[in-house]
Write a protein that holds these residues in place. Structure first.
Motif, PDB file in Angstrom:
ATOM      1  N   GLU A 143       0.848  -1.185   0.000  1.00 48.69           N
ATOM      2  CA  GLU A 143       0.000   0.000   0.000  1.00 48.69           C
ATOM      3  C   GLU A 143       0.887   1.240   0.000  1.00 48.69           C
ATOM      4  N   ALA A 144       0.784   2.042  -1.049  1.00 45.60           N
ATOM      5  CA  ALA A 144       1.708   3.153  -1.264  1.00 45.60           C
ATOM      6  C   ALA A 144       1.574   4.248  -0.206  1.00 45.60           C
ATOM      7  N   ILE A 145       2.731   4.741   0.240  1.00 42.65           N
ATOM      8  CA  ILE A 145       2.799   5.978   1.028  1.00 42.65           C
ATOM      9  C   ILE A 145       3.141   7.134   0.087  1.00 42.65           C
ATOM     10  N   ASP A 146       4.107   6.889  -0.762  1.00 42.35           N
ATOM     11  CA  ASP A 146       4.482   7.796  -1.839  1.00 42.35           C
ATOM     12  C   ASP A 146       5.069   6.923  -2.948  1.00 42.35           C
ATOM     13  N   PRO A 147       5.580   7.464  -4.030  1.00 40.91           N
ATOM     14  CA  PRO A 147       6.039   6.608  -5.126  1.00 40.91           C
ATOM     15  C   PRO A 147       7.174   5.654  -4.788  1.00 40.91           C
ATOM     16  N   VAL A 148       7.891   5.877  -3.670  1.00 42.07           N
ATOM     17  CA  VAL A 148       9.025   5.011  -3.345  1.00 42.07           C
ATOM     18  C   VAL A 148       8.862   4.251  -2.034  1.00 42.07           C
ATOM     19  N   ARG A 149       7.818   4.535  -1.280  1.00 39.08           N
ATOM     20  CA  ARG A 149       7.624   3.877   0.013  1.00 39.08           C
ATOM     21  C   ARG A 149       6.236   3.231   0.061  1.00 39.08           C
ATOM     22  N   TYR A 150       6.146   2.156   0.829  1.00 41.52           N
ATOM     23  CA  TYR A 150       4.854   1.485   0.950  1.00 41.52           C
ATOM     24  C   TYR A 150       4.766   0.750   2.283  1.00 41.52           C
ATOM     25  N   SER A 166       1.141  10.372  -1.169  1.00 43.46           N
ATOM     26  CA  SER A 166       1.685  11.475  -1.944  1.00 43.46           C
ATOM     27  C   SER A 166       2.035  11.041  -3.361  1.00 43.46           C
ATOM     28  N   ASP A 167       1.856  11.941  -4.323  1.00 45.12           N
ATOM     29  CA  ASP A 167       2.232  11.661  -5.705  1.00 45.12           C
ATOM     30  C   ASP A 167       3.727  11.849  -5.945  1.00 45.12           C
ATOM     31  N   SER A 168       4.416  12.464  -5.000  1.00 41.74           N
ATOM     32  CA  SER A 168       5.864  12.649  -5.100  1.00 41.74           C
ATOM     33  C   SER A 168       6.507  12.238  -3.783  1.00 41.74           C
ATOM     34  N   LYS A 169       7.801  11.990  -3.827  1.00 38.44           N
ATOM     35  CA  LYS A 169       8.500  11.513  -2.631  1.00 38.44           C
ATOM     36  C   LYS A 169       8.414  12.545  -1.503  1.00 38.44           C
ATOM     37  N   MET A 170       8.012  12.068  -0.332  1.00 38.49           N
ATOM     38  CA  MET A 170       7.931  12.950   0.825  1.00 38.49           C
ATOM     39  C   MET A 170       9.334  13.312   1.306  1.00 38.49           C
ATOM     40  N   LYS A 171       9.546  14.573   1.630  1.00 43.10           N
ATOM     41  CA  LYS A 171      10.852  15.063   2.059  1.00 43.10           C
ATOM     42  C   LYS A 171      10.795  15.548   3.508  1.00 43.10           C
ATOM     43  N   LYS A 172      11.953  15.477   4.155  1.00 39.17           N
ATOM     44  CA  LYS A 172      12.056  16.121   5.464  1.00 39.17           C
ATOM     45  C   LYS A 172      11.915  17.632   5.276  1.00 39.17           C
ATOM     46  N   ASP A 173      11.206  18.241   6.217  1.00 37.88           N
ATOM     47  CA  ASP A 173      11.007  19.685   6.077  1.00 37.88           C
ATOM     48  C   ASP A 173      11.849  20.495   7.045  1.00 37.88           C
ATOM     49  N   GLY A 174      12.749  19.824   7.801  1.00 41.25           N
ATOM     50  CA  GLY A 174      13.633  20.526   8.723  1.00 41.25           C
ATOM     51  C   GLY A 174      13.031  20.784  10.082  1.00 41.25           C
ATOM     52  N   GLY A 224      11.656  18.391  12.009  1.00 42.70           N
ATOM     53  CA  GLY A 224      11.720  17.206  12.846  1.00 42.70           C
ATOM     54  C   GLY A 224      10.389  16.514  13.014  1.00 42.70           C
ATOM     55  N   GLN A 225       9.359  17.031  12.361  1.00 42.47           N
ATOM     56  CA  GLN A 225       8.031  16.456  12.469  1.00 42.47           C
ATOM     57  C   GLN A 225       7.799  15.441  11.343  1.00 42.47           C
ATOM     58  N   ALA A 226       7.353  14.246  11.725  1.00 41.63           N
ATOM     59  CA  ALA A 226       7.031  13.229  10.723  1.00 41.63           C
ATOM     60  C   ALA A 226       5.724  13.603  10.022  1.00 41.63           C
ATOM     61  N   PRO A 227       5.577  13.237   8.766  1.00 40.82           N
ATOM     62  CA  PRO A 227       4.317  13.541   8.075  1.00 40.82           C
ATOM     63  C   PRO A 227       3.159  12.787   8.705  1.00 40.82           C
ATOM     64  N   ALA A 228       2.021  13.405   8.720  1.00 40.44           N
ATOM     65  CA  ALA A 228       0.826  12.780   9.296  1.00 40.44           C
ATOM     66  C   ALA A 228       0.157  11.926   8.218  1.00 40.44           C
ATOM     67  N   LEU A 229       0.106  10.619   8.457  1.00 38.88           N
ATOM     68  CA  LEU A 229      -0.515   9.694   7.514  1.00 38.88           C
ATOM     69  C   LEU A 229      -1.934   9.394   7.970  1.00 38.88           C
ATOM     70  N   GLN A 230      -2.867   9.542   7.072  1.00 33.24           N
ATOM     71  CA  GLN A 230      -4.261   9.223   7.362  1.00 33.24           C
ATOM     72  C   GLN A 230      -4.592   7.878   6.724  1.00 33.24           C
TER      73      GLN A 230
END
Length: 397
Positions: free
Chosen positions: A198-205, A283-291, A293-299
């Motif tokens: 199950e995809a998280i973004d194009p490179v992670r699942y 996400s349709d593109s690879k999720m990046k760190k935003d500096g 320190g917060q992990a992206p919120a996955l629903q």
């Protein structure tokens, strides 16, 4: 062995026609007699002389050959065989089968017979994926034709994907399965296997550690008892068995659609480790760190419940079997799942890390049904599969 069996081999016109020569050699090696039929296009890729030399029999090509009609009419030619095999089956030949046409010898033979038919498609990936071809495939399967392949691979045209003719050894295994007179002969069984991604973004699942070994072993054991098996597999690390119809999927939604499309069936064995949830906001593109320190919120949203939906289907198989891979309170969780899903049996096992079962070579299962619980000892997964296949044969007898 296929001694005293006769196979009518129809060779369609495509670059993969050369593999028919190896298939003939394998069939003859198993003791089968091979009656070859070639379309006009097939003769552009392999010569009738080569085919005849390997088969040890005359090659039939022309519907209106008066000598052949006097000695063995096309009606009789199609009915003296134990099995008709179309390899390679081109998009055009499959379309003519679906339409019930009889405008050459090959299509006439296929229309004028009640002999079982096995089709091995081979074509360009885009031709295979075209809606028209997929409609035609569903039509001939609904008519009782069995399918083997196509495989994923590189095409002669340089493209890559599904459409490659199955290897001759795999086609031979499918032929042997269809000619096997076993307790499951004439039965169609769906088996699901492997994990889903199950995809998280194009490179992670999101996935799990299922290897697909148990599902693959079950499909092979059912095949060996004569069943026609539709094998719906996620991205497993164990290859699918030969001699079954392989349907590759990645996600739970794709697996649900593939199972629904494979119905009707006499039984369904849901051995896949399907992800319960998928990411709603992938996400349709690879999720990046935003500096920050917060992990992206996955629903998360719930995936289709394939076992429950199959059990409640208007085309419900006579026997629906689910699996319960648990890490604690195995039997209580499995019993609750049996009641909740509406299936007939649950195959329960303990997959906690200490057991080494998930991804391992052995399994220890308990079969739960309305009649109670049956505890099996720890066994190789192939032996678990053979025992389960035998139980399925008894239930469907």
């Amino acid at each position: 062995m296929l001694a005293e069996k006769r196979v009518l081999l129809i060779i369609g016109g495509g670059i993969a026609a050369y593999k028919a020569l190896e298939l003939i050699r394998l069939l003859r090696g198993q003791g089968a007699a091979v009656t070859p039929v070639m379309t006009r296009a097939a003769a552009e890729f392999v010569t009738p002389l080569s085919v005849s030399a390997l088969a040890g029999e005359k090659v039939y090509t022309d519907l209106f050959d008066l000598t052949d009609e006097a000695e063995m009419g096309h009606i009789q030619l199609s009915r003296v065989a134990d099995l008709i095999v179309v390899a390679p089956a081109t998009a055009d030949l499959i379309a003519r089968m679906a339409q019930g046409r009889a405008d050459d010898l090959a299509s006439t033979l296929l229309l004028a017979t009640d002999t079982p038919v096995l089709v091995a498609p081979a074509m360009n990936v885009r031709m295979w994926q075209h809606p028209a071809t997929q409609r035609n495939i569903k039509r001939i399967q609904a008519d009782g034709t069995r399918l083997i392949g196509p495989d994923d691979g590189e095409m002669a045209c340089g493209e890559y994907g599904p459409g490659r003719l199955s290897e001759p050894a795999a086609i031979l295994a499918g032929i042997r399965a269809m000619l096997t007179v076993g307790p499951l002969s004439g039965k169609h069984i769906i088996v699901t296997s492997g994990p889903t991604h199950e995809a998280i973004d194009p490179v992670r699942y999101i996935a799990n550690r299922s290897s697909g070994a148990q599902g693959s072993a079950i499909a092979a054991a059912l095949r060996d008892l004569g069943a026609s098996v539709s094998f719906v597999t996620g991205p497993a690390s164990v290859p699918p068995p030969q001699g079954v119809t392989v349907i590759r999927v990645e996600t739970a939604a794709q697996m649900a659609a593939a199972v629904a499309a494979a119905l009707p069936a006499d039984a369904a064995v849901m051995a896949a480790a399907v992800a319960d949830w998928r990411v709603a906001n992938a996400s349709d593109s690879k999720m990046k760190k935003d500096g920050t320190g917060q992990a992206p919120a996955l629903q998360f949203i719930e995936n289709p419940d394939i076992l429950r939906d199959t059990s409640a289907s208007k085309q419900r198989p006579k026997l629906v079997i689910g699996f319960a891979a648990e890490t604690d309170d195995v039997l209580s969780h499995a019993a609750a799942k049996l009641a909740r899903k509406g299936c007939d049996w649950i195959v329960a096992n303990d997959v906690s890390p200490a057991t080494g079962i998930m991804g391992g070579a052995e399994n220890a299962v308990t079969i739960l049904s309305a009649s109670g619980a049956e505890v099996w000892p720890r066994l190789p997964k192939d032996e678990v599969a053979r025992r389960l296949a035998a139980r399925i044969a008894e239930a469907l007898a």
